[in-house]
Design a protein around this motif. Sequence first.
Motif: not given
Lengths: 247, 597
Positions: A22-29
């Motif tokens: 979730w974090w990666r998708y949110r902040f590092d697309k």
Amino acid sequence: MKTLLWVIVPYVCLVTFVLGHWWRYRFDKFGWTTRSSQLYESRLLRLGSPLFHFGILGVVAGHIIGLVIPESWTDALGISETAYHWVALVGGIASGVLTVVGMAILIYRRRTTGPVFSATTPMDKVMYAVLGTVIVLGMWNTIASSLFGLGGVDGDAYNYREGVSLWFRSIFELRPDVDAMAGAPLGFQLHALGACALFALWPFTRLVHVFSAPVGYLTRPYIVYRTRDASPAGSRPPRRGWEKVDV
Amino acid sequence: MKVMAQMAMVMNLDKCIGCHTCSVTCKQAWTNRAGTEYVWFNNVETRPGQGYPRRYEDQEEWQGGWTLNRRGRLALKAGGRFRKLLTIFSNPKMPGISDYYEPWTYDYATLTDAPAQEHTPVARPKSLISGNDMAIKWSANWDDNLGGSEATFAHDPILQKASLNNAATKVKRSFEETFMFYLPRICEHCLNPSCAASCPSGAIYKRSEDGIVLVDQDRCRGWRMCVSGCPYKKVYFNHRTGKAEKCTFCFPRIEVGIPTVCSETCVGRLRYIGLVLYDADRVLEAASTPDDHDLYEAQRSVFLDPNDPDVVREAERAGIPHDWVIAAQRSPIHALINTFKVALPLHPEYRTMPMVWYIPPLSPVVDAVAETGEDAEDQRNLFAAIDALRIPVEYLAELFTAGDVAPVDAVLRKLAAMRSYMRDINLGRDADASIPEGVGMTEEQMYDMYRLLALAKYDERYVIPPAHAEQAHSLEELATECALDYEGGPGMGGAGLFGEGSGPNVPIAVENFQMLANRQTSDTMASPGDKGARVNLLNWDGKGTPQGLFPPPPDAGVSAGSTTSGEGSTTSGEGSTTGGEGSTTSGEGSTGGADPK
């Protein structure tokens, strides 16, 4: 100790897995990519990459059958333990061999092709180590327990569907069956722990590209039209509504 | 009828002097980052030549673009959806870095650091990819001006086409003596883009407002199918970020009504930008035209006449703003393609319906006539030469009309007629009405065409309606908010946690837009004094002394670096220009160029 290994560790890893994605998708697309190195080298890649990927798809399918489908279901279908065992063994070894050979080619390529090696991040190296360990342990379990009867009772192969699989499903039922796993042979235990580590690492590696497998391509129209205002081309995030009022 | 607007470009190849200014400014603006060293959104090829990447036009090899399948329906040449997914683990048709070139730099430090020695130290070329010493064997521009053509000439895929493949030595001699021209290329922003169709992630999209084809960097997953799908090989893979990148038609500039960097900086002023209206419902039908030779006309027939009241009504129904319709009526693109019919598409046989068109060069023919001592401005001589010099015409036809000589012939005749007709007028002789008539034009049309091709000023060459104010909040650069007011704030970029380029995205040209806006609205000649010490050299037009660009003069105080209104040029004696700070804006593209005249 049993609780730590078979309850706490798996749950921590699972939560890391989910929240991490979730974090990666949110902040590092922007960083969410396969990080392909085909531009540098494609001769070895053309051989190794399909071997590895098709192999690992087979491995994943095998794990789903083995871990998710309860033994009682296959029994109900009238599939005997022996028949199941041999299908699993043949399929598992076949895809396992593809995976291992493919991975060997890919690692060789990564190490020996200068540009590919210099494009390898530390995270890649850690991921390769963990993934390689898990795969090798898994291969070992399949071969050792099935062919040599290691860890089984009375010379029979260890039936993971009465041990590891119960534990695996119980985790998702939120009633972890510690004993089912604690009684498994060491190889299986190590494999499971390695897999937990892999899942915890997953969202922080290039492995995230697994979740962008483009199956939607099969159904979407060829040409995509997007309007400017539906989705701004830049990365400017939408403002919170109460911060500023547009006139 | 579904009317859509498309931003399009026409390049007049007669005027291209092959100076590569467009390539360089584009590179400075967009691809001066690690991972894009080999990426040229704009490149200028010498024709005949192999192009960039090498032999990209050989679609039997690269399988780019569309083709008609056995049932006569349009299909991706490299295979459809299932084929793409099955080969996704290793793209079978992707050019490697050696098909482009291995980017390099020089070990300059050796030149200054080397100890005293008998021989002059040399700066060795170092690969920017592996960091090792390398032998330079190819570059983006290796066969510029037919350089090295002895070795490379025969590999030009166009020369290998059947129609030109007769008597190779004759072709060669005739080319080297009479025929060479430059072909500047950017992304074609096709009506039927095969890169977008090849993208498994759906990251490449066509903007419905202006038809610009863009890669959504947040959605691209690096499957690389677009690179093979594009027959023009104008989608590049950034090997550091793992994402596809392509020419953006400088959309941040277009949105505020100024032309692309390549056009703005074009020395020969050979580029035209404007809108065309087209019928989106007929694109597929036109792209599926059975005969390759009919594709040029088919594509032209998709365009709509913006002066037709029906079209205007439909356009307004489709939500195209009225000033965009007006812009489409004034569009130089519409005039060159449909009114004068002198612009031709590049490789219509790829069936992507490209939207950057070219006026084929007449000058090689003129040069050939001039060399014989005959009057090279006389239409009869020129017409005879066009007929006699079949090879150039056939070569141009392979580029622009899928090998059909007739349309190229017609265009060259119009251009030749224009020269003769205008010479009479310029020399004060009576205009010969039979000249335009001979090529199917009226005298007035001929003069208009002359105006557009020879005299047109900035606002005639670039008719770009800005994006609409009511849509402004969705534009990337927002003049109403602080330029650095985005997530992560200033100073982002560089290596993120997961390798280069990861982490939050930085808006592309926020900085540049703000600079342009400030310049256009401020009282001073250069950027206002309250700006930071960061200088964008691309924006600096030589006027004023932006703070931080020059060291303060020895006698003046602290404020010496700031601009003084009215001070036209840099004070002499201030000495060396050490503008190091400003030029390194890693990550974001800082588009440059002067403001509209």
